[in-house]
Scaffold this motif. Structure first.
Motif, PDB file in Angstrom:
ATOM      1  N   ASP A 122      24.864 -19.151 -13.415  1.00 22.28           N
ATOM      2  CA  ASP A 122      25.707 -20.455 -13.756  1.00 22.28           C
ATOM      3  C   ASP A 122      26.145 -21.375 -12.812  1.00 22.28           C
ATOM      4  OD1 ASP A 122      27.416 -21.810 -15.679  1.00 22.28           O
ATOM      5  OD2 ASP A 122      29.102 -20.476 -15.736  1.00 22.28           O
ATOM      6  N   LEU A 123      25.234 -22.348 -12.710  1.00 23.44           N
ATOM      7  CA  LEU A 123      25.338 -23.295 -11.465  1.00 23.44           C
ATOM      8  C   LEU A 123      26.351 -24.409 -11.624  1.00 23.44           C
ATOM      9  CD1 LEU A 123      21.463 -23.781 -10.663  1.00 23.44           C
ATOM     10  CD2 LEU A 123      23.016 -22.392  -9.530  1.00 23.44           C
ATOM     11  N   ASN A 124      26.801 -24.687 -10.635  1.00 24.03           N
ATOM     12  CA  ASN A 124      27.535 -26.058 -10.524  1.00 24.03           C
ATOM     13  C   ASN A 124      26.882 -27.223 -10.282  1.00 24.03           C
ATOM     14  OD1 ASN A 124      29.359 -28.066 -10.398  1.00 24.03           O
ATOM     15  ND2 ASN A 124      30.777 -27.137  -8.908  1.00 24.03           N
ATOM     16  N   LEU A 125      26.106 -27.848 -11.676  1.00 23.14           N
ATOM     17  CA  LEU A 125      25.182 -28.745 -11.437  1.00 23.14           C
ATOM     18  C   LEU A 125      25.546 -29.979 -10.954  1.00 23.14           C
ATOM     19  CD1 LEU A 125      23.537 -27.788 -14.783  1.00 23.14           C
ATOM     20  CD2 LEU A 125      22.415 -27.301 -12.536  1.00 23.14           C
ATOM     21  N   LYS A 126      27.069 -30.488 -11.413  1.00 21.08           N
ATOM     22  CA  LYS A 126      27.439 -31.573 -10.979  1.00 21.08           C
ATOM     23  C   LYS A 126      27.640 -31.842  -9.422  1.00 21.08           C
ATOM     24  CE  LYS A 126      31.560 -34.769 -11.698  1.00 21.08           C
ATOM     25  NZ  LYS A 126      32.945 -34.982 -12.451  1.00 21.08           N
ATOM     26  N   ALA A 127      28.063 -30.648  -8.802  1.00 23.50           N
ATOM     27  CA  ALA A 127      27.989 -30.480  -7.188  1.00 23.50           C
ATOM     28  C   ALA A 127      26.777 -30.592  -6.444  1.00 23.50           C
ATOM     29  CB  ALA A 127      28.774 -29.492  -6.759  1.00 23.50           C
ATOM     30  N   MET A 128      25.654 -30.074  -7.295  1.00 25.28           N
ATOM     31  CA  MET A 128      24.408 -30.062  -6.781  1.00 25.28           C
ATOM     32  C   MET A 128      23.847 -31.403  -6.972  1.00 25.28           C
ATOM     33  SD  MET A 128      23.032 -26.474  -8.301  1.00 25.28           S
ATOM     34  CE  MET A 128      21.321 -26.850  -7.599  1.00 25.28           C
ATOM     35  N   SER A 129      24.152 -32.129  -7.843  1.00 26.10           N
ATOM     36  CA  SER A 129      23.322 -33.420  -7.932  1.00 26.10           C
ATOM     37  C   SER A 129      24.117 -34.670  -7.250  1.00 26.10           C
ATOM     38  CB  SER A 129      23.644 -34.061  -9.596  1.00 26.10           C
ATOM     39  OG  SER A 129      24.832 -33.878 -10.019  1.00 26.10           O
ATOM     40  N   ALA A 130      25.192 -34.100  -6.346  1.00 26.25           N
ATOM     41  CA  ALA A 130      25.824 -35.105  -5.508  1.00 26.25           C
ATOM     42  C   ALA A 130      25.698 -35.090  -4.002  1.00 26.25           C
ATOM     43  CB  ALA A 130      27.380 -34.989  -5.838  1.00 26.25           C
ATOM     44  N   GLY A 131      24.736 -33.882  -3.890  1.00 30.95           N
ATOM     45  CA  GLY A 131      24.528 -33.713  -2.240  1.00 30.95           C
ATOM     46  C   GLY A 131      23.345 -34.513  -1.533  1.00 30.95           C
ATOM     47  N   MET A 132      22.882 -33.904  -0.566  1.00 30.59           N
ATOM     48  CA  MET A 132      21.902 -34.907   0.135  1.00 30.59           C
ATOM     49  C   MET A 132      20.636 -34.688  -0.532  1.00 30.59           C
ATOM     50  SD  MET A 132      20.885 -34.253   4.018  1.00 30.59           S
ATOM     51  CE  MET A 132      20.350 -32.608   3.693  1.00 30.59           C
ATOM     52  N   GLY A 190      17.886 -21.350 -23.076  1.00 32.61           N
ATOM     53  CA  GLY A 190      18.964 -20.902 -24.157  1.00 32.61           C
ATOM     54  C   GLY A 190      18.296 -20.860 -25.570  1.00 32.61           C
ATOM     55  N   HIS A 191      17.725 -22.254 -25.910  1.00 33.75           N
ATOM     56  CA  HIS A 191      17.490 -22.457 -27.129  1.00 33.75           C
ATOM     57  C   HIS A 191      16.142 -21.719 -27.543  1.00 33.75           C
ATOM     58  CE1 HIS A 191      16.235 -24.835 -30.681  1.00 33.75           C
ATOM     59  NE2 HIS A 191      14.950 -25.197 -30.140  1.00 33.75           N
ATOM     60  N   VAL A 192      15.082 -21.823 -26.538  1.00 31.87           N
ATOM     61  CA  VAL A 192      14.024 -20.967 -26.647  1.00 31.87           C
ATOM     62  C   VAL A 192      14.287 -19.560 -26.957  1.00 31.87           C
ATOM     63  CG1 VAL A 192      11.738 -20.165 -25.618  1.00 31.87           C
ATOM     64  CG2 VAL A 192      12.614 -22.769 -25.522  1.00 31.87           C
ATOM     65  N   CYS A 193      15.245 -18.793 -26.095  1.00 34.82           N
ATOM     66  CA  CYS A 193      15.918 -17.363 -26.081  1.00 34.82           C
ATOM     67  C   CYS A 193      16.085 -17.106 -27.475  1.00 34.82           C
ATOM     68  CB  CYS A 193      16.699 -17.235 -25.246  1.00 34.82           C
ATOM     69  SG  CYS A 193      15.715 -16.957 -23.330  1.00 34.82           S
ATOM     70  N   PHE A 194      16.888 -18.209 -28.159  1.00 37.05           N
ATOM     71  CA  PHE A 194      17.362 -18.095 -29.274  1.00 37.05           C
ATOM     72  C   PHE A 194      16.429 -18.122 -30.666  1.00 37.05           C
ATOM     73  CE2 PHE A 194      18.895 -20.243 -33.222  1.00 37.05           C
ATOM     74  CZ  PHE A 194      20.192 -19.224 -33.836  1.00 37.05           C
ATOM     75  N   GLN A 195      15.455 -18.885 -30.208  1.00 39.69           N
ATOM     76  CA  GLN A 195      14.348 -18.946 -31.400  1.00 39.69           C
ATOM     77  C   GLN A 195      13.579 -17.678 -31.376  1.00 39.69           C
ATOM     78  OE1 GLN A 195      12.295 -22.780 -30.452  1.00 39.69           O
ATOM     79  NE2 GLN A 195      13.009 -23.387 -32.396  1.00 39.69           N
ATOM     80  N   ARG A 196      13.394 -17.213 -30.355  1.00 38.55           N
ATOM     81  CA  ARG A 196      12.377 -15.824 -30.081  1.00 38.55           C
ATOM     82  C   ARG A 196      13.048 -14.492 -30.166  1.00 38.55           C
ATOM     83  NH1 ARG A 196       7.330 -17.274 -26.073  1.00 38.55           N
ATOM     84  NH2 ARG A 196       6.878 -15.275 -26.993  1.00 38.55           N
ATOM     85  N   GLY A 197      14.301 -14.714 -30.230  1.00 40.47           N
ATOM     86  CA  GLY A 197      15.093 -13.562 -30.227  1.00 40.47           C
ATOM     87  C   GLY A 197      15.270 -12.715 -29.146  1.00 40.47           C
ATOM     88  N   ALA A 198      15.207 -13.420 -27.759  1.00 42.59           N
ATOM     89  CA  ALA A 198      15.618 -12.775 -26.654  1.00 42.59           C
ATOM     90  C   ALA A 198      17.186 -13.058 -26.169  1.00 42.59           C
ATOM     91  CB  ALA A 198      14.351 -13.389 -25.477  1.00 42.59           C
ATOM     92  N   TYR A 199      17.434 -12.158 -25.584  1.00 39.84           N
ATOM     93  CA  TYR A 199      18.874 -12.486 -24.978  1.00 39.84           C
ATOM     94  C   TYR A 199      18.964 -13.129 -23.778  1.00 39.84           C
ATOM     95  CZ  TYR A 199      23.477 -10.936 -23.369  1.00 39.84           C
ATOM     96  OH  TYR A 199      24.890 -10.978 -23.098  1.00 39.84           O
ATOM     97  N   PHE A 200      19.940 -14.115 -23.687  1.00 38.56           N
ATOM     98  CA  PHE A 200      20.054 -15.099 -22.309  1.00 38.56           C
ATOM     99  C   PHE A 200      21.600 -15.123 -22.156  1.00 38.56           C
ATOM    100  CE2 PHE A 200      21.046 -19.442 -20.953  1.00 38.56           C
ATOM    101  CZ  PHE A 200      20.132 -19.180 -19.717  1.00 38.56           C
ATOM    102  N   ALA A 201      21.902 -14.924 -20.851  1.00 38.62           N
ATOM    103  CA  ALA A 201      23.293 -15.105 -20.549  1.00 38.62           C
ATOM    104  C   ALA A 201      23.297 -15.691 -18.871  1.00 38.62           C
ATOM    105  CB  ALA A 201      24.038 -13.605 -20.578  1.00 38.62           C
ATOM    106  N   LYS A 202      24.462 -16.197 -18.460  1.00 40.77           N
ATOM    107  CA  LYS A 202      24.597 -16.535 -17.242  1.00 40.77           C
ATOM    108  C   LYS A 202      25.576 -15.725 -16.524  1.00 40.77           C
ATOM    109  CE  LYS A 202      23.785 -21.499 -18.574  1.00 40.77           C
ATOM    110  NZ  LYS A 202      24.232 -22.848 -18.525  1.00 40.77           N
ATOM    111  N   VAL A 203      25.509 -15.757 -15.075  1.00 40.52           N
ATOM    112  CA  VAL A 203      26.267 -14.820 -14.396  1.00 40.52           C
ATOM    113  C   VAL A 203      26.927 -15.526 -13.089  1.00 40.52           C
ATOM    114  CG1 VAL A 203      24.827 -12.836 -14.756  1.00 40.52           C
ATOM    115  CG2 VAL A 203      24.456 -14.163 -12.677  1.00 40.52           C
ATOM    116  N   ASP A 204      27.848 -14.978 -12.357  1.00 42.16           N
ATOM    117  CA  ASP A 204      28.632 -15.897 -11.386  1.00 42.16           C
ATOM    118  C   ASP A 204      27.367 -15.952 -10.317  1.00 42.16           C
ATOM    119  OD1 ASP A 204      30.029 -16.734  -9.533  1.00 42.16           O
ATOM    120  OD2 ASP A 204      31.115 -14.730  -8.989  1.00 42.16           O
ATOM    121  N   PRO A 205      27.065 -17.376  -9.676  1.00 42.98           N
ATOM    122  CA  PRO A 205      26.278 -17.572  -8.786  1.00 42.98           C
ATOM    123  C   PRO A 205      26.603 -17.276  -7.279  1.00 42.98           C
ATOM    124  CG  PRO A 205      27.114 -19.538  -9.361  1.00 42.98           C
ATOM    125  CD  PRO A 205      27.922 -18.460 -10.089  1.00 42.98           C
TER     126      PRO A 205
END
Length: 393
Positions: free
Chosen positions: A288-298, A316-331
């Motif tokens: 579960d990345l902090n994308l805003k901080a990553m896009s503001a660095g060097m 996440g959308h493709v996993c839902f369509q194909r019946g796969a489980y998708f989740a985010k974890v602490d990075p």
């Protein structure tokens, strides 16, 4: 209730194309006028009456209520009586423009977005309510029936699933033409997938776009960097042309089409990578990345070029369509932890690309080790037994 959005290419006539452009211009004027009305109301209440600016100040009556979506819709209906231009687009189309402005203010209040800006151009308009037969097929061609515009030819690149109804159509203008985004709805409940089968954790990065817990490394295509030389050439040519001339408009259109090509290439890679992962696993965990901080660095240019946020959304959308489980974890600390013995390894430099645990001796690629830690955290979060990885070398 299941909702899907399908996108199709429109093939309008010249008259219909002019109508689309005219409607977009009217929508832009309505949006900017409504935003100016809200901005003036806010500016008139920024300071006390005894501390106003000496040079200028917005003077609005104290009894004037705050412009809201409902009040501005009522004002729009009154303005139609005196401004004939507002009668041309469909009523719901202009109301959706005001709803879009309201959503921008809600995002500013609740999610910390910036103050809404005036628009130089509108790129889309929405028909929120449609008849049941909005998409038709006759004379060997497919058509979409738009209110107050009529039948517009459409390239039905994939059939509409049975049991779905078209609830909303958004007409989008891009450099390559006009597109119709159809929102489909079906009254059915789809159960959420549960963790099962083979699991995989993924770690996103810039040296490799993606590393999996199975040891697979996927290189990162440099979409914008590879297309930058052509973009620079077109922009140099544009700089030497007279603004507003025919050649200026042609080069401006070529630049827009090149940007769209880069965007489409990136999205195609993301979809293919997401399906590739679903072919190999039924349970997928990501950081579960902090994308805003990553896009503001060097390395912001390369981070934005990779499009991690778009990829996670597509995955996440493709996993839902194909019946796969998708989740985010602490990075936090995934690269500093050993996946075998959970020891903190203390890597201090990004140049250390090999994970070698000082305690158990487990050695592997740094990104693969981080992906293995992601998989362990994902299994722990869902209550499964964490997996153990190879023997030390």
């Amino acid at each position: 209730m299941l909702n899907l959005t399908y996108e199709y290419k429109l093939i309008p006539t010249d008259a219909q194309r002019e109508t689309f452009d005219y409607w977009l211009e009217i929508c832009r004027k309505v949006y900017n006028y409504a935003l100016r009305e809200r901005k003036d109301w806010v500016n008139s209440r920024k300071c006390d009456a005894n501390s106003c600016s000496i040079r200028q100040e917005y003077i609005i009556s104290v009894d004037t209520p705050r412009p809201t979506f409902a009040r501005q819709c009522f004002t729009l209906a009154q303005a139609k009586k005196s401004i004939s231009e507002l009668k041309i687009p469909h009523t719901h189309v202009l109301q959706q423009v005001l709803r879009q402005l309201e959503a921008a203010f809600v995002a500013m209040w609740e999610r910390g977005h910036g103050f809404p800006r005036f628009k130089k151009r509108m790129r889309s308009f929405v028909f929120p309510q449609l008849n049941q037969e909005s998409v038709k097929c006759f004379d060997g061609a497919d058509w979409v029936n738009l209110p107050k515009i009529g039948l517009v030819k459409m390239h039905l690149s994939r059939p509409i699933p049975q049991g779905f109804e078209v609830k909303q159509i958004r007409v989008v203008r891009r450099a390559s033409g006009y597109y119709a985004m159809l929102t489909l709805q079906c009254d059915v409940e789809v159960p959420q997938a549960s963790p099962s089968g083979h699991g995989v954790g993924i770690d996103l990065g810039l040296e490799h776009f993606l590393a999996t817990s199975d040891g697979e490394l996927i290189d990162r295509p440099r979409f914008f960097v590879d297309g930058q030389s052509k973009l620079k050439s077109l922009q140099r040519q544009l700089k030497r042309k007279k603004k507003g001339s025919r050649k200026f408009r042609q080069l401006h259109h070529q630049i827009a089409k090149h940007h769209e090509y880069i965007s489409n290439s990136r999205k195609d890679f993301h979809f293919k990578t997401a399906h590739h992962l679903c072919d190999r696993a039924q349970t997928i965990f990501a950081e579960d990345l902090n994308l805003k901080a990553m896009s503001a660095g060097m390395l912001c240019k390369h981070t934005l070029d990779a499009g991690f946020g778009q990829f996670l959304s597509i995955l996440g959308h493709v996993c839902f369509q194909r019946g796969a489980y998708f989740a985010k974890v602490d990075p936090n600390g995934t690269t500093q932890e050993c996946p075998r013995c959970q020891t903190h390894t203390g890597k201090k430099l990004l140049s250390q690309r090999v994970h070698k645990c000082p305690e158990c001796g487990y050695e592997t690629n740094r990104d693969v080790a981080a992906a293995q830690v992601v998989l362990q955290r994902g299994y722990t979060a869902v209550g499964h037994i964490a997996v153990n990885f190879g023997e030390g070398k």
